[in-house]
Design a protein around this motif. Sequence first.
Motif, PDB file in Angstrom:
ATOM      1  N   PRO A 259       0.838  -1.207   0.000  1.00 54.40           N
ATOM      2  CA  PRO A 259       0.000   0.000   0.000  1.00 54.40           C
ATOM      3  C   PRO A 259       0.873   1.257   0.000  1.00 54.40           C
ATOM      4  O   PRO A 259       1.975   1.255   0.555  1.00 54.40           O
ATOM      5  CB  PRO A 259      -0.784  -0.112   1.311  1.00 54.40           C
ATOM      6  N   ALA A 260       0.388   2.317  -0.608  1.00 51.48           N
ATOM      7  CA  ALA A 260       1.142   3.572  -0.656  1.00 51.48           C
ATOM      8  C   ALA A 260       1.398   4.080   0.755  1.00 51.48           C
ATOM      9  O   ALA A 260       0.489   4.146   1.581  1.00 51.48           O
ATOM     10  CB  ALA A 260       0.371   4.618  -1.452  1.00 51.48           C
ATOM     11  N   GLY A 261       2.658   4.432   1.042  1.00 49.27           N
ATOM     12  CA  GLY A 261       3.009   4.958   2.352  1.00 49.27           C
ATOM     13  C   GLY A 261       2.992   3.947   3.469  1.00 49.27           C
ATOM     14  O   GLY A 261       3.089   4.308   4.643  1.00 49.27           O
ATOM     15  N   SER A 262       2.897   2.670   3.128  1.00 46.78           N
ATOM     16  CA  SER A 262       2.792   1.632   4.150  1.00 46.78           C
ATOM     17  C   SER A 262       4.112   1.422   4.875  1.00 46.78           C
ATOM     18  O   SER A 262       5.194   1.636   4.316  1.00 46.78           O
ATOM     19  CB  SER A 262       2.354   0.312   3.497  1.00 46.78           C
ATOM     20  N   PHE A 263       4.020   0.954   6.141  1.00 48.81           N
ATOM     21  CA  PHE A 263       5.227   0.648   6.906  1.00 48.81           C
ATOM     22  C   PHE A 263       5.939  -0.554   6.295  1.00 48.81           C
ATOM     23  O   PHE A 263       5.325  -1.529   5.875  1.00 48.81           O
ATOM     24  CB  PHE A 263       4.873   0.339   8.362  1.00 48.81           C
ATOM     25  N   LEU A 264       7.264  -0.473   6.274  1.00 48.59           N
ATOM     26  CA  LEU A 264       8.103  -1.563   5.793  1.00 48.59           C
ATOM     27  C   LEU A 264       9.414  -1.490   6.551  1.00 48.59           C
ATOM     28  O   LEU A 264       9.947  -0.391   6.772  1.00 48.59           O
ATOM     29  CB  LEU A 264       8.351  -1.401   4.289  1.00 48.59           C
ATOM     30  N   GLN A 265       9.937  -2.635   6.997  1.00 49.92           N
ATOM     31  CA  GLN A 265      11.234  -2.613   7.666  1.00 49.92           C
ATOM     32  C   GLN A 265      12.259  -1.975   6.734  1.00 49.92           C
ATOM     33  O   GLN A 265      12.259  -2.203   5.529  1.00 49.92           O
ATOM     34  CB  GLN A 265      11.676  -4.034   8.040  1.00 49.92           C
ATOM     35  N   PHE A 292      -0.227  -6.272  15.585  1.00 48.08           N
ATOM     36  CA  PHE A 292       0.476  -5.176  14.916  1.00 48.08           C
ATOM     37  C   PHE A 292       1.210  -5.767  13.703  1.00 48.08           C
ATOM     38  O   PHE A 292       2.393  -5.548  13.496  1.00 48.08           O
ATOM     39  CB  PHE A 292       1.464  -4.475  15.847  1.00 48.08           C
ATOM     40  N   CYS A 293       0.485  -6.503  12.885  1.00 49.86           N
ATOM     41  CA  CYS A 293       1.082  -7.342  11.838  1.00 49.86           C
ATOM     42  C   CYS A 293       1.461  -6.577  10.581  1.00 49.86           C
ATOM     43  O   CYS A 293       2.185  -7.109   9.732  1.00 49.86           O
ATOM     44  CB  CYS A 293       0.125  -8.478  11.467  1.00 49.86           C
ATOM     45  N   GLY A 294       0.951  -5.343  10.393  1.00 51.53           N
ATOM     46  CA  GLY A 294       1.217  -4.631   9.148  1.00 51.53           C
ATOM     47  C   GLY A 294       0.696  -5.421   7.959  1.00 51.53           C
ATOM     48  O   GLY A 294      -0.364  -6.047   8.013  1.00 51.53           O
ATOM     49  N   ALA A 295       1.455  -5.417   6.880  1.00 54.42           N
ATOM     50  CA  ALA A 295       1.046  -6.125   5.663  1.00 54.42           C
ATOM     51  C   ALA A 295       1.486  -7.589   5.666  1.00 54.42           C
ATOM     52  O   ALA A 295       1.308  -8.276   4.669  1.00 54.42           O
ATOM     53  CB  ALA A 295       1.590  -5.419   4.434  1.00 54.42           C
ATOM     54  N   GLY A 296       2.087  -8.056   6.790  1.00 53.08           N
ATOM     55  CA  GLY A 296       2.328  -9.491   6.908  1.00 53.08           C
ATOM     56  C   GLY A 296       3.769  -9.942   6.898  1.00 53.08           C
ATOM     57  O   GLY A 296       4.034 -11.113   6.611  1.00 53.08           O
ATOM     58  N   ALA A 297       4.722  -9.077   7.240  1.00 55.03           N
ATOM     59  CA  ALA A 297       6.130  -9.475   7.221  1.00 55.03           C
ATOM     60  C   ALA A 297       6.376 -10.713   8.084  1.00 55.03           C
ATOM     61  O   ALA A 297       7.129 -11.616   7.700  1.00 55.03           O
ATOM     62  CB  ALA A 297       7.012  -8.317   7.700  1.00 55.03           C
ATOM     63  N   VAL A 308      -2.701 -18.659  11.780  1.00 58.39           N
ATOM     64  CA  VAL A 308      -2.376 -17.350  12.352  1.00 58.39           C
ATOM     65  C   VAL A 308      -3.609 -16.448  12.347  1.00 58.39           C
ATOM     66  O   VAL A 308      -4.304 -16.339  11.335  1.00 58.39           O
ATOM     67  CB  VAL A 308      -1.239 -16.664  11.552  1.00 58.39           C
ATOM     68  N   LEU A 309      -3.854 -15.804  13.497  1.00 59.52           N
ATOM     69  CA  LEU A 309      -4.769 -14.677  13.574  1.00 59.52           C
ATOM     70  C   LEU A 309      -3.923 -13.418  13.488  1.00 59.52           C
ATOM     71  O   LEU A 309      -3.068 -13.188  14.341  1.00 59.52           O
ATOM     72  CB  LEU A 309      -5.542 -14.699  14.899  1.00 59.52           C
ATOM     73  N   ALA A 310      -4.125 -12.600  12.450  1.00 57.77           N
ATOM     74  CA  ALA A 310      -3.327 -11.393  12.229  1.00 57.77           C
ATOM     75  C   ALA A 310      -4.211 -10.172  12.434  1.00 57.77           C
ATOM     76  O   ALA A 310      -5.346 -10.130  11.936  1.00 57.77           O
ATOM     77  CB  ALA A 310      -2.739 -11.391  10.823  1.00 57.77           C
ATOM     78  N   ALA A 311      -3.700  -9.168  13.164  1.00 56.65           N
ATOM     79  CA  ALA A 311      -4.490  -7.965  13.422  1.00 56.65           C
ATOM     80  C   ALA A 311      -3.590  -6.739  13.387  1.00 56.65           C
ATOM     81  O   ALA A 311      -2.450  -6.771  13.852  1.00 56.65           O
ATOM     82  CB  ALA A 311      -5.196  -8.065  14.772  1.00 56.65           C
ATOM     83  N   ASP A 312      -4.140  -5.642  12.835  1.00 58.21           N
ATOM     84  CA  ASP A 312      -3.409  -4.380  12.755  1.00 58.21           C
ATOM     85  C   ASP A 312      -4.416  -3.260  12.554  1.00 58.21           C
ATOM     86  O   ASP A 312      -5.499  -3.478  11.979  1.00 58.21           O
ATOM     87  CB  ASP A 312      -2.412  -4.396  11.591  1.00 58.21           C
ATOM     88  N   ALA A 317      -3.241  -2.088   4.982  1.00 51.64           N
ATOM     89  CA  ALA A 317      -2.253  -3.157   5.141  1.00 51.64           C
ATOM     90  C   ALA A 317      -2.941  -4.507   5.289  1.00 51.64           C
ATOM     91  O   ALA A 317      -2.486  -5.513   4.718  1.00 51.64           O
ATOM     92  CB  ALA A 317      -1.367  -2.871   6.348  1.00 51.64           C
ATOM     93  N   ILE A 318      -4.037  -4.540   6.034  1.00 46.38           N
ATOM     94  CA  ILE A 318      -4.781  -5.797   6.195  1.00 46.38           C
ATOM     95  C   ILE A 318      -5.360  -6.252   4.869  1.00 46.38           C
ATOM     96  O   ILE A 318      -5.329  -7.447   4.526  1.00 46.38           O
ATOM     97  CB  ILE A 318      -5.885  -5.629   7.259  1.00 46.38           C
ATOM     98  N   ARG A 319      -5.878  -5.323   4.072  1.00 46.09           N
ATOM     99  CA  ARG A 319      -6.407  -5.699   2.751  1.00 46.09           C
ATOM    100  C   ARG A 319      -5.298  -6.262   1.872  1.00 46.09           C
ATOM    101  O   ARG A 319      -5.508  -7.251   1.140  1.00 46.09           O
ATOM    102  CB  ARG A 319      -7.070  -4.494   2.083  1.00 46.09           C
ATOM    103  N   ALA A 320      -4.111  -5.665   1.921  1.00 48.21           N
ATOM    104  CA  ALA A 320      -2.990  -6.172   1.130  1.00 48.21           C
ATOM    105  C   ALA A 320      -2.587  -7.566   1.595  1.00 48.21           C
ATOM    106  O   ALA A 320      -2.296  -8.449   0.776  1.00 48.21           O
ATOM    107  CB  ALA A 320      -1.804  -5.208   1.239  1.00 48.21           C
ATOM    108  N   LEU A 321      -2.578  -7.776   2.900  1.00 45.36           N
ATOM    109  CA  LEU A 321      -2.252  -9.098   3.448  1.00 45.36           C
ATOM    110  C   LEU A 321      -3.270 -10.135   2.968  1.00 45.36           C
ATOM    111  O   LEU A 321      -2.893 -11.230   2.507  1.00 45.36           O
ATOM    112  CB  LEU A 321      -2.232  -9.013   4.979  1.00 45.36           C
ATOM    113  N   GLN A 322      -4.539  -9.802   3.091  1.00 51.12           N
ATOM    114  CA  GLN A 322      -5.587 -10.746   2.683  1.00 51.12           C
ATOM    115  C   GLN A 322      -5.484 -11.097   1.201  1.00 51.12           C
ATOM    116  O   GLN A 322      -5.634 -12.262   0.809  1.00 51.12           O
ATOM    117  CB  GLN A 322      -6.959 -10.160   2.999  1.00 51.12           C
TER     118      GLN A 322
END
Length: 428
Positions: A259-265, A292-297, A308-312, A317-322
């Motif tokens: 996602p635009a502007g999304s967190f990334l390590q 605090f899963c972000g986009a799924g790193a 896994v139950l993932a939440a953020d 970011a959740i839509r991108a993960l899904q």
Amino acid sequence: MRRHRPQRARPTDVPAGPAVETLIEAVGGEGDGIAAGPLYAPFTLPGERVRLAAGPQRREVEAILEPSSQRVTPPCPHFGVCGGCALQHWEQGAYLAWKVERLVRTLARERIETEILPAFAAAPGSRRRLALHARQGRKDAARLGFKTRKSWDVVDITACPIADPALEAALPALRRLAAPLFEHPKSAPTLHVTLTPTGIDVDISGVERKSGGLSADARMRLAETAAEADFARVTLDGEIAYLARQPTVRFGTATVALPAGSFLQAVPEAEAVMTAMAADAAAGAERIADLFCGAGAFTFRLAQVAPVLAADGAADAIRALQAAISTAPGLHGITAEARDLVRRPVLAEEMKRIDTVVFDPPRAGAAEQAAEIARSNVARAIGVSCNAATFVRDARTLIDAGFRLERVKPVDQFLWSPHVELVGVFSR
């Protein structure tokens, strides 16, 4: 009646003193050398005798009279003027040992002792993510770089030894990209630049929008420059201004549309070390929560171990993960939820079937979520942190509830800064 506690004076609040010759005894938490007084001196090292200019507690260095044997030549031509790096003058081994010792001392404040694993150290030229400030320059090229020390001005950088060479090579094109962003005098743009496998992704913030935002002409110039530079995408606060290719990243076996502007390590190798440690610590789990899963790193590595139950809190970011779940074969299953984990943490009652929790909060930490993990029957917790102080606070919550902090791995992802990250493994 609450007793008034006087505020500690900041270095700039203390009356100025005369110039002085002194011995640097240690390096403080912000990377400054510390001398008796105390006095704080940037770009100095323990054991050095220095002459400090007149001033308050935080002084400028007039001369290094007796340099340390650990002093090295900084690799960046902008070091000392640019506010981005504080410790390029320190030999690598001593610098890394200082970061680890800082982490140990922070743990000790809460009487926490644990095994400290060997630190991961990011290499020069490994950063895939930069936040570059732009200021108006020539008509066809802005001034672009990092803020100068003690100023809102910007160092117009020509090199950046922490950055991936592909980002360093893109600096001239990024200057041209920023040139049309100054139609409004209040605009102070920041270019959030990310190198992805599909190309460079740029999200621009700080452009004045109340006056209507960029004109059609400026947007056209922006898109033309992006096309000439072969950037993958350019967005204005997340709104697409130019798109040639969808920027993607690989998390485990998954391909995720970023996602635009999304967190990334910031450093891919650091991300790999942290996710591998989390997955190893989760081995044997039956069900995992990635909070605090972000986009799924971490999510996609953990889903190779167990469901896994993932939440953020970031819905995009959740839509991108899904959307990426279908790209990753062989997973045990992922359920993802957009949820503000500060206002609505996953409750202990919701974790009845979960035996392992991974939590990777922002700098403020995970106080509310840690309290729920402490109340739960979770057997293992794996904390990932970019702030040792808030990690220690949350660790104390878990330890008081019967957890033990088994081991911690320091992660030096932000090279030549005072910043240190970590992964910690808890068990009951």
